[in-house]
Design a protein around this motif. Structure first.
Motif, mmCIF file in Angstrom:
data_model
loop_
_atom_site.group_PDB
_atom_site.id
_atom_site.type_symbol
_atom_site.label_atom_id
_atom_site.label_comp_id
_atom_site.label_asym_id
_atom_site.label_seq_id
_atom_site.Cartn_x
_atom_site.Cartn_y
_atom_site.Cartn_z
ATOM 1 N N LEU A 95 0.902 -0.855 0.208
ATOM 2 C CA LEU A 95 -0.116 0.401 0.186
ATOM 3 C C LEU A 95 0.630 1.226 0.092
ATOM 4 C CD1 LEU A 95 -2.266 1.431 -0.263
ATOM 5 C CD2 LEU A 95 -2.471 1.195 3.195
ATOM 6 N N ALA A 96 1.469 2.297 -0.944
ATOM 7 C CA ALA A 96 1.883 2.932 -1.017
ATOM 8 C C ALA A 96 0.360 4.767 -0.542
ATOM 9 C CB ALA A 96 2.117 3.511 -2.833
ATOM 10 N N GLN A 97 0.784 5.518 0.197
ATOM 11 C CA GLN A 97 0.581 6.383 0.712
ATOM 12 C C GLN A 97 1.493 7.703 0.257
ATOM 13 O OE1 GLN A 97 -0.324 6.513 4.262
ATOM 14 N NE2 GLN A 97 -1.271 8.963 4.672
ATOM 15 N N GLY A 98 1.241 9.287 -0.256
ATOM 16 C CA GLY A 98 1.722 10.562 -0.688
ATOM 17 C C GLY A 98 2.267 10.635 0.433
ATOM 18 N N THR A 99 3.447 11.643 0.719
ATOM 19 C CA THR A 99 4.116 11.922 2.239
ATOM 20 C C THR A 99 4.014 13.284 1.707
ATOM 21 O OG1 THR A 99 5.900 12.509 0.198
ATOM 22 C CG2 THR A 99 5.897 10.138 1.567
ATOM 23 N N GLY A 100 3.012 14.455 0.139
ATOM 24 C CA GLY A 100 3.758 15.682 0.909
ATOM 25 C C GLY A 100 4.438 16.414 -0.473
ATOM 26 N N GLU A 101 5.642 15.007 -0.729
ATOM 27 C CA GLU A 101 6.571 16.011 -1.870
ATOM 28 C C GLU A 101 6.086 15.027 -3.259
ATOM 29 O OE1 GLU A 101 10.770 14.736 0.004
ATOM 30 O OE2 GLU A 101 9.524 14.625 0.832
ATOM 31 N N ILE A 102 6.652 15.867 -4.519
ATOM 32 C CA ILE A 102 5.842 15.731 -5.369
ATOM 33 C C ILE A 102 6.310 14.577 -6.141
ATOM 34 C CG2 ILE A 102 7.106 16.836 -6.098
ATOM 35 C CD1 ILE A 102 3.796 16.462 -7.415
ATOM 36 N N GLY A 103 7.336 13.807 -5.387
ATOM 37 C CA GLY A 103 7.821 12.612 -6.496
ATOM 38 C C GLY A 103 8.363 11.814 -5.618
ATOM 39 N N ARG A 104 7.710 11.594 -4.793
ATOM 40 C CA ARG A 104 7.488 10.548 -3.418
ATOM 41 C C ARG A 104 7.160 10.010 -2.761
ATOM 42 N NH1 ARG A 104 12.814 10.419 -0.419
ATOM 43 N NH2 ARG A 104 13.483 11.503 -2.382
ATOM 44 N N LEU A 105 6.835 8.982 -2.754
ATOM 45 C CA LEU A 105 5.430 7.815 -1.826
ATOM 46 C C LEU A 105 6.275 7.245 -1.193
ATOM 47 C CD1 LEU A 105 3.780 7.029 -5.313
ATOM 48 C CD2 LEU A 105 3.284 8.744 -3.921
ATOM 49 N N GLN A 106 5.334 6.538 0.044
ATOM 50 C CA GLN A 106 5.757 5.926 1.069
ATOM 51 C C GLN A 106 5.422 4.621 1.236
ATOM 52 O OE1 GLN A 106 6.422 7.723 4.834
ATOM 53 N NE2 GLN A 106 6.970 5.606 5.614
ATOM 54 N N LEU A 107 5.883 3.364 0.785
ATOM 55 C CA LEU A 107 4.974 2.238 0.894
ATOM 56 C C LEU A 107 4.370 2.027 3.024
ATOM 57 C CD1 LEU A 107 6.098 1.785 -1.553
ATOM 58 C CD2 LEU A 107 6.702 -0.741 -1.340
ATOM 59 N N MET A 108 3.701 1.308 3.168
ATOM 60 C CA MET A 108 2.705 1.165 4.321
ATOM 61 C C MET A 108 2.874 -0.467 4.489
ATOM 62 S SD MET A 108 2.336 4.700 4.723
ATOM 63 C CE MET A 108 1.607 4.473 6.212
ATOM 64 N N PHE A 109 3.605 -0.349 5.996
ATOM 65 C CA PHE A 109 2.949 -2.096 6.658
ATOM 66 C C PHE A 109 3.907 -3.081 6.190
ATOM 67 C CE2 PHE A 109 -1.008 1.035 7.163
ATOM 68 C CZ PHE A 109 -1.063 0.853 8.366
ATOM 69 N N VAL A 110 4.637 -2.390 5.697
ATOM 70 C CA VAL A 110 5.747 -3.359 4.654
ATOM 71 C C VAL A 110 6.820 -3.947 5.473
ATOM 72 C CG1 VAL A 110 7.860 -3.892 3.330
ATOM 73 C CG2 VAL A 110 5.943 -2.254 2.798
ATOM 74 N N PRO A 111 6.568 -5.885 6.204
ATOM 75 C CA PRO A 111 7.903 -6.387 7.082
ATOM 76 C C PRO A 111 9.155 -5.669 7.447
ATOM 77 C CG PRO A 111 6.603 -7.505 5.316
ATOM 78 C CD PRO A 111 5.605 -5.982 5.700
ATOM 79 N N HIS A 112 10.226 -6.511 7.659
ATOM 80 C CA HIS A 112 11.519 -5.801 7.962
ATOM 81 C C HIS A 112 11.923 -7.549 6.967
ATOM 82 C CE1 HIS A 112 11.863 -2.789 9.834
ATOM 83 N NE2 HIS A 112 11.086 -3.280 11.324
ATOM 84 N N SER A 113 11.367 -8.114 7.008
ATOM 85 C CA SER A 113 11.105 -9.613 5.415
ATOM 86 C C SER A 113 10.947 -9.757 4.550
ATOM 87 C CB SER A 113 10.936 -11.240 7.072
ATOM 88 O OG SER A 113 9.240 -11.016 6.072
ATOM 89 N N THR A 114 10.348 -8.578 3.920
ATOM 90 C CA THR A 114 10.311 -8.406 2.451
ATOM 91 C C THR A 114 10.899 -8.883 1.086
ATOM 92 O OG1 THR A 114 8.993 -6.193 1.215
ATOM 93 C CG2 THR A 114 10.734 -5.587 2.797
ATOM 94 N N GLU A 115 10.759 -8.968 0.511
ATOM 95 C CA GLU A 115 11.689 -9.962 -0.401
ATOM 96 C C GLU A 115 11.133 -8.108 -0.899
ATOM 97 O OE1 GLU A 115 11.473 -13.278 -2.413
ATOM 98 O OE2 GLU A 115 10.385 -14.132 -0.862
ATOM 99 N N LEU A 116 10.596 -7.108 -1.073
ATOM 100 C CA LEU A 116 10.955 -6.146 -2.684
ATOM 101 C C LEU A 116 12.167 -5.313 -2.039
ATOM 102 C CD1 LEU A 116 7.865 -3.441 -0.392
ATOM 103 C CD2 LEU A 116 8.237 -5.106 -3.011
ATOM 104 N N ALA A 117 12.818 -5.006 -2.801
ATOM 105 C CA ALA A 117 14.067 -4.548 -3.490
ATOM 106 C C ALA A 117 14.173 -3.412 -4.117
ATOM 107 C CB ALA A 117 14.967 -5.483 -4.309
ATOM 108 N N VAL A 118 15.352 -2.255 -3.872
ATOM 109 C CA VAL A 118 15.924 -1.317 -5.000
ATOM 110 C C VAL A 118 15.831 -1.752 -6.280
ATOM 111 C CG1 VAL A 118 17.404 0.905 -4.875
ATOM 112 C CG2 VAL A 118 16.083 0.011 -2.585
ATOM 113 N N GLY A 119 14.819 -1.008 -6.839
ATOM 114 C CA GLY A 119 14.885 -0.531 -8.311
ATOM 115 C C GLY A 119 13.421 -1.952 -8.569
ATOM 116 N N ASP A 120 12.613 -2.506 -7.885
ATOM 117 C CA ASP A 120 11.398 -2.962 -8.135
ATOM 118 C C ASP A 120 10.520 -2.211 -8.605
ATOM 119 O OD1 ASP A 120 12.408 -5.514 -7.561
ATOM 120 O OD2 ASP A 120 11.478 -5.716 -5.603
ATOM 121 N N LEU A 121 10.008 -2.189 -9.713
ATOM 122 C CA LEU A 121 8.628 -1.759 -10.378
ATOM 123 C C LEU A 121 7.322 -1.975 -10.042
ATOM 124 C CD1 LEU A 121 7.504 0.146 -12.244
ATOM 125 C CD2 LEU A 121 7.198 -1.861 -14.004
#
Length: 286
Positions: free
Chosen positions: A193-219
């Motif tokens: 779940l992505a939420q806006g941060t108030g910055e025009i070019g920035r989003l923040q993913l909410m409630f992501v566990p530390h064990s997530t397999e997401l990586a930098v560069g993922d689309l």
């Protein structure tokens, strides 16, 4: 003895009465949508002002375009020709993949997806503030635009319609603090779940566990959950992951695929089950 001037209610009484009326109007509007016609009228009322505000910019752009040299026009024409050839090749591949997907769905007995109807709109005003990041487009209720409608550009999802006037509509950007959108990663199909941060070019993913397999560069693509944004459209790319074990969740930042501060034209989408359908210019209102 009668005084010349009769003293009215005190300032405190007037304040309490005004606050009570305000809360009553907000409650009625929230439950019954009673103020919707008023908002529609006010949005339509300021439409001429918005068009007058962008008139100097449009005149200056038209004036500068008229002085383009022949070499510039030839170069632009050649670039557009190459781009057209590339898109024609991609269209042929897309047609093959569409037919293949249709055959696979028939084998699996899955329901066929109806194509979305689209309409191009132009951005006529921008409101980019820390607490409100919105665009105003030149399509409204007379074109079939409705609240909550998905809005894209040539790169990906931009936001959704928040308020609708007769000829204009206000679009809430995905980077606004009050906006959230369900996503899934293209590589691992992980939901987020992505939420806006108030910055025009920035989003923040909410409630992501530390064990997530997401990586930098993922689309990150739209997941289709919530029945607002269609599934499979690009939204953002992960730019940073911070795993601080002292915090309950990992901090994951992502940048929108669309350049939200440079949007000039957008695409409005209508799905087959939407409450309204597009009304194109010259098409009779059914």
């Amino acid at each position: 003895m009668k005084t010349l001037f009769v003293r009215g209610p005190s300032l405190l009484s007037r304040l309490v009465l005004a606050l009570a009326c305000s809360f009553l109007l907000m409650f009625i509007d929230h439950k019954l949508q009673a103020m919707q016609p008023v908002r529609l009228f006010l949005n339509s009322l300021v439409t001429p002002v918005q068009y007058l505000a962008i008139l100097p910019e449009q005149m200056l752009t038209s004036f500068s375009d008229s002085f383009k040299s022949q070499d510039q026009l030839a170069s632009e024409n050649e670039r557009l020709r190459r781009q057209l050839l590339e898109q024609q090749g991609q269209l042929q591949q897309l047609s093959f993949l569409t037919n293949e997907n249709k055959r696979l769905r028939e084998l699996l007995g899955s329901e066929q997806r109806a194509p979305n109807r689209r309409m191009v709109a132009e951005v006529i005003a921008v409101a980019s503030e820390p607490f409100s990041q919105q665009l105003v487009i030149n399509k409204g209720a007379l074109n079939g635009v409705y609240e909550g409608q998905a809005v894209l550009d040539s790169r990906g999802i931009v936001g959704q319609v928040q308020d609708v006037g007769s000829n204009t509509a206000r679009v809430l950007l995905i980077s606004d603090q009050s906006h959230a959108i369900p996503l899934r990663s293209e590589r691992k199909d992980i939901r987020a779940l992505a939420q806006g941060t108030g910055e025009i070019g920035r989003l923040q993913l909410m409630f992501v566990p530390h064990s997530t397999e997401l990586a930098v560069g993922d689309l990150l693509m739209s997941s289709g959950l919530g029945n607002v944004f269609p599934e499979g459209y690009p939204v953002a790319k992960i730019t940073g992951i911070e795993r601080d074990e002292s915090l309950p969740f990992a901090k994951v930042q992502a940048d929108p695929i669309s350049q939200l501060d440079r949007v000039r034209n957008v695409l409005l989408l209508w799905q087959s089950d939407d409450p309204q359908q597009p009304i194109y210019e010259g098409e009779p209102d059914a």
